[in-house]
Write a protein that holds these residues in place. Structure first.
Motif, PDB file in Angstrom:
ATOM      1  N   UNK A 128      10.272  -3.402  -6.173  1.00 26.61           N
ATOM      2  CA  UNK A 128       8.981  -3.889  -5.917  1.00 26.61           C
ATOM      3  C   UNK A 128       8.599  -3.973  -4.518  1.00 26.61           C
ATOM      4  N   UNK A 129       9.270  -4.608  -3.892  1.00 28.57           N
ATOM      5  CA  UNK A 129       8.981  -4.615  -2.382  1.00 28.57           C
ATOM      6  C   UNK A 129       8.843  -3.337  -1.667  1.00 28.57           C
ATOM      7  N   UNK A 130       9.708  -2.486  -2.129  1.00 26.15           N
ATOM      8  CA  UNK A 130       9.599  -1.065  -1.495  1.00 26.15           C
ATOM      9  C   UNK A 130       8.459  -0.558  -1.756  1.00 26.15           C
ATOM     10  N   UNK A 131       7.942  -0.669  -3.179  1.00 20.33           N
ATOM     11  CA  UNK A 131       6.943  -0.091  -3.512  1.00 20.33           C
ATOM     12  C   UNK A 131       5.725  -0.530  -2.752  1.00 20.33           C
ATOM     13  N   UNK A 132       5.859  -2.040  -2.761  1.00 24.36           N
ATOM     14  CA  UNK A 132       4.480  -2.342  -2.005  1.00 24.36           C
ATOM     15  C   UNK A 132       4.435  -1.898  -0.621  1.00 24.36           C
ATOM     16  N   UNK A 133       5.427  -1.881   0.184  1.00 23.06           N
ATOM     17  CA  UNK A 133       5.486  -1.526   1.580  1.00 23.06           C
ATOM     18  C   UNK A 133       5.164  -0.074   1.738  1.00 23.06           C
TER      19      UNK A 133
ATOM     20  N   UNK B 189       3.328   1.403  -0.245  1.00 26.80           N
ATOM     21  CA  UNK B 189       1.562   1.527  -0.532  1.00 26.80           C
ATOM     22  C   UNK B 189       1.054   0.976   0.621  1.00 26.80           C
ATOM     23  N   UNK B 190       1.368  -0.003   1.251  1.00 26.83           N
ATOM     24  CA  UNK B 190       0.855  -0.722   2.478  1.00 26.83           C
ATOM     25  C   UNK B 190       0.781   0.545   3.480  1.00 26.83           C
ATOM     26  N   UNK B 191       1.855   1.177   3.803  1.00 29.93           N
ATOM     27  CA  UNK B 191       2.034   2.167   4.704  1.00 29.93           C
ATOM     28  C   UNK B 191       1.237   3.427   4.401  1.00 29.93           C
ATOM     29  N   UNK B 192       1.391   3.997   3.120  1.00 24.41           N
ATOM     30  CA  UNK B 192       0.381   5.064   3.038  1.00 24.41           C
ATOM     31  C   UNK B 192      -1.139   4.783   3.170  1.00 24.41           C
ATOM     32  N   UNK B 193      -1.176   3.697   2.285  1.00 22.96           N
ATOM     33  CA  UNK B 193      -2.874   2.922   2.401  1.00 22.96           C
ATOM     34  C   UNK B 193      -3.297   2.891   3.852  1.00 22.96           C
ATOM     35  N   UNK B 194      -2.418   2.336   4.540  1.00 23.31           N
ATOM     36  CA  UNK B 194      -2.902   1.970   6.125  1.00 23.31           C
ATOM     37  C   UNK B 194      -3.045   3.315   7.054  1.00 23.31           C
ATOM     38  N   UNK B 195      -2.249   4.120   6.897  1.00 26.58           N
ATOM     39  CA  UNK B 195      -2.232   5.467   7.546  1.00 26.58           C
ATOM     40  C   UNK B 195      -3.423   6.168   7.009  1.00 26.58           C
TER      41      UNK B 195
ATOM     42  N   UNK C 110      -8.635  -2.647   8.930  1.00 28.91           N
ATOM     43  CA  UNK C 110      -7.927  -2.481   7.832  1.00 28.91           C
ATOM     44  C   UNK C 110      -6.933  -1.802   7.522  1.00 28.91           C
ATOM     45  N   UNK C 111      -7.036  -0.511   8.227  1.00 30.41           N
ATOM     46  CA  UNK C 111      -5.644   0.374   8.340  1.00 30.41           C
ATOM     47  C   UNK C 111      -4.555  -0.218   9.500  1.00 30.41           C
ATOM     48  N   UNK C 112      -4.952  -1.000  10.619  1.00 31.66           N
ATOM     49  CA  UNK C 112      -4.195  -1.312  11.569  1.00 31.66           C
ATOM     50  C   UNK C 112      -3.260  -2.823  10.613  1.00 31.66           C
ATOM     51  N   UNK C 113      -4.223  -3.456  10.020  1.00 36.64           N
ATOM     52  CA  UNK C 113      -3.624  -4.714   9.222  1.00 36.64           C
ATOM     53  C   UNK C 113      -2.390  -4.109   8.340  1.00 36.64           C
ATOM     54  N   UNK C 114      -2.882  -3.043   7.441  1.00 35.08           N
ATOM     55  CA  UNK C 114      -1.977  -2.712   6.462  1.00 35.08           C
ATOM     56  C   UNK C 114      -0.730  -2.083   6.966  1.00 35.08           C
ATOM     57  N   UNK C 115      -0.860  -1.302   8.047  1.00 34.68           N
ATOM     58  CA  UNK C 115       0.199  -0.806   8.637  1.00 34.68           C
ATOM     59  C   UNK C 115       1.245  -1.915   9.415  1.00 34.68           C
ATOM     60  N   UNK C 116       0.735  -2.857  10.088  1.00 39.61           N
ATOM     61  CA  UNK C 116       1.462  -3.597  10.477  1.00 39.61           C
ATOM     62  C   UNK C 116       2.182  -4.446   9.367  1.00 39.61           C
ATOM     63  N   UNK C 117       1.625  -4.938   8.353  1.00 33.83           N
ATOM     64  CA  UNK C 117       2.007  -5.364   7.101  1.00 33.83           C
ATOM     65  C   UNK C 117       3.316  -4.683   6.734  1.00 33.83           C
ATOM     66  N   UNK C 118       2.987  -3.263   6.546  1.00 38.83           N
ATOM     67  CA  UNK C 118       3.977  -2.412   6.070  1.00 38.83           C
ATOM     68  C   UNK C 118       5.329  -2.280   6.998  1.00 38.83           C
TER      69      UNK C 118
ATOM     70  N   UNK D  97       6.305  -4.838   9.169  1.00 42.80           N
ATOM     71  CA  UNK D  97       7.146  -6.059   8.999  1.00 42.80           C
ATOM     72  C   UNK D  97       7.927  -5.966   7.812  1.00 42.80           C
ATOM     73  N   UNK D  98       7.300  -5.664   6.801  1.00 42.15           N
ATOM     74  CA  UNK D  98       7.976  -5.624   5.458  1.00 42.15           C
ATOM     75  C   UNK D  98       9.283  -4.798   5.534  1.00 42.15           C
ATOM     76  N   UNK D  99       8.966  -3.428   5.943  1.00 42.28           N
ATOM     77  CA  UNK D  99      10.028  -2.492   5.969  1.00 42.28           C
ATOM     78  C   UNK D  99      11.263  -3.165   6.950  1.00 42.28           C
ATOM     79  N   UNK D 100      10.696  -3.370   8.030  1.00 43.19           N
ATOM     80  CA  UNK D 100      12.157  -4.073   9.012  1.00 43.19           C
ATOM     81  C   UNK D 100      12.673  -5.346   8.688  1.00 43.19           C
TER      82      UNK D 100
END
Lengths: 385, 81
Positions: A49-54, A56-62, A76-84, A86-89
């Motif tokens: 689930x965490x990987x799916x969310x991550x 999604x956030x990266x694809x959505x953000x980019x 919005x894109x920068x916020x989503x990419x930042x969260x992506x 952070x989650x990935x790392x």
């Protein structure tokens, strides 16, 4: 102080007999065994689930950033990419590379195959982190994470005049943290002291450069170009997302071993350390962060630094579940359990950065009877009888 | 036990970690913390079962990655090293 038939181990915050230390070790082994025995579908579902969310956030953000000329899309894109990132790392990368999910035998979600969205290559980081940092946690002179060789974070580290500037360059380090880690993982001090050959360094530098080029090409060339007229705002957005991730990671990581209440150790103090003693040092040398479930996930569950250091290879979603048991053990054995809200722990860590910037005297060493030297190749002290 | 890639076959006991057995036999063995926490010593099992020295748990399937520093042979073992 030695009593007949018993040896007292005295760290600053704990007085435990050898028998107590082994009892503590057994209790922690039992907590570990319970988690290992119950790992299964629920845990696998969590990381998937965490990987799916991550993703999604990266694809959505980019995707949003393809139109980053428009400020709402940029934000919005920068916020989503930042969260992506952070989650990935943190919740994914750090924990996968620790082997926390190797038990699933998933060829992609595995410590031997995962490569993360960070400049430092996974292999280099696994060596300095999983091996060196987790073995020598908070031992001054051995754990290079105590200040990362550039920041003085212990009275037992020699003061140099440039340390006066450390609050300033620590702030700079926060912004470029992924580059700092990459440089740190090269262990240049090993080359200077003749512990590593220039040939080996050359190979490692080549690996880092390769990774850095791929990272830069992805964030600063490919996606900006794909944005057409939004190329420059996308480049700025990607840079911003990397800086946000760097500062967040730096903050969380500094809360792990630097707030007040955390214990540091000398090489002499850990000579002859048993498995129970290693557990005790991990516990005394780590600090948690109190917070919401969102904080726990965004911090990669390093908000449970104590539980992570006791059990680095247990799935991160379990740390919050075992924390009450660990805390209860601390109560039983009269041990401190260092924790606090994020702002408090971060402020405490930064206060140490400022305090250590000025010369100070080494702390009094803890008198401790010597133990027989642990053989370099022996695993025996860590094996169950 | 047998190290398939190095072509070494040795007689080992069932108490010494596979990491030590391999190193003593001259096999190039990856290693890290040497205490089971860093996963720097993992190697694939081709056949046989190993015993976790920390918990006495016996396990092993073809292709399974085991930590050689905290595993010893429970049966005849082939490691792909």
């Amino acid at each position: 102080m030695t009593e007949q038939g018993t040896v007292l181990m005295t760290y600053a915050t704990a007085r435990l007999s050898d028998a107590d230390i082994e009892a503590l070790g057994s209790e922690l082994d039992r907590i570990r065994a319970d988690v290992v025995a119950s790992r299964g579908e629920r845990d696998a579902s969590y990381i998937h689930t965490v990987i799916k969310v991550q993703r999604g956030l990266e694809v959505g953000g980019r995707t949003l950033l393809l139109g980053s000329l428009l400020p709402p899309l940029w934000l919005a894109g920068t916020a989503m990419l930042s969260a992506a990132k952070i989650l990935e790392n943190m919740e994914i990368g750090h924990n996968v590379l620790h082997g926390q999910w190797d038990w699933m035998r998933d060829p992609e979600i595995h410590s031997t195959t995962w490569e993360w969205d960070l400049v430092t290559p996974a292999a280099a980081w696994k060596h300095t982190h999983n091996d060196l940092h987790h073995t020598w946690t908070n031992v001054v002179g051995r754990d290079r994470d105590i200040g990362y060789t550039i920041i003085r974070m212990s009275e037992d580290q020699a003061w140099r005049p440039w340390h006066l500037a450390q609050p300033a360059y620590n702030l700079l380090l926060a912004a470029v943290f992924e580059w700092g880690i990459a440089l740190f993982d090269l262990e240049l001090d090993d080359v200077v002291h003749g512990r590593k050959s220039k040939r080996e360094l050359f190979d490692q530098v080549r690996a880092v450069l390769g990774k850095a080029i791929r990272q830069a090409a992805k964030d600063y060339v490919l996606f900006p170009l794909l944005s057409g007229p939004s190329a420059v705002p996308t480049l700025v957005a990607n840079l911003t997302a990397n800086v946000v991730r760097n500062v967040w990671a730096h903050t969380i990581i500094f809360c792990g071993h630097f707030p007040d209440g955390v214990e540091q150790f000398t090489v002499a103090e850990v000579d002859g350390e048993t498995r129970g003693g290693w557990y005790l040092r991990q516990l005394l040398g780590s600090a948690n962060i109190d917070g919401s479930r969102l904080l726990h996930v965004l911090s990669g569950n390093l908000s449970h630094q104590i539980e992570h250091h006791l059990f680095p290879d247990l799935p991160s979603n379990r740390y919050a579940e075992i924390a009450p048991q660990v805390r209860a053990l601390c109560g039983r054995f009269a041990l401190p359990y260092t924790t606090g809200p994020l702002y408090h722990q971060a402020a405490s860590a930064w206060k140490r950065v400022f305090r250590m910037a000025f010369p100070s005297h080494p702390r009094p060493s803890h008198p401790r009877p010597s133990h027989p030297r642990r053989e370099a190749a022996a695993v025996a002290p860590y094996a169950m009888a | 036990m047998r190290f398939t890639r190095s072509g070494r076959t040795i007689a080992g006991d069932q108490a010494t970690p596979l990491l030590i057995l391999g190193e003593d036999a001259g096999v190039v063995m990856p290693s890290g913390c040497r205490m089971g926490i860093c996963f720097g010593c993992v190697a694939p099992v081709r056949s046989g079962q190993v015993r976790d020295l920390r918990t006495n748990q016996v396990h092993g399937e073809a292709g399974e990655l085991i930590q050689t520093c905290i595993s010893t042979a429970a049966t005849d073992v082939e490691l792909e090293l």
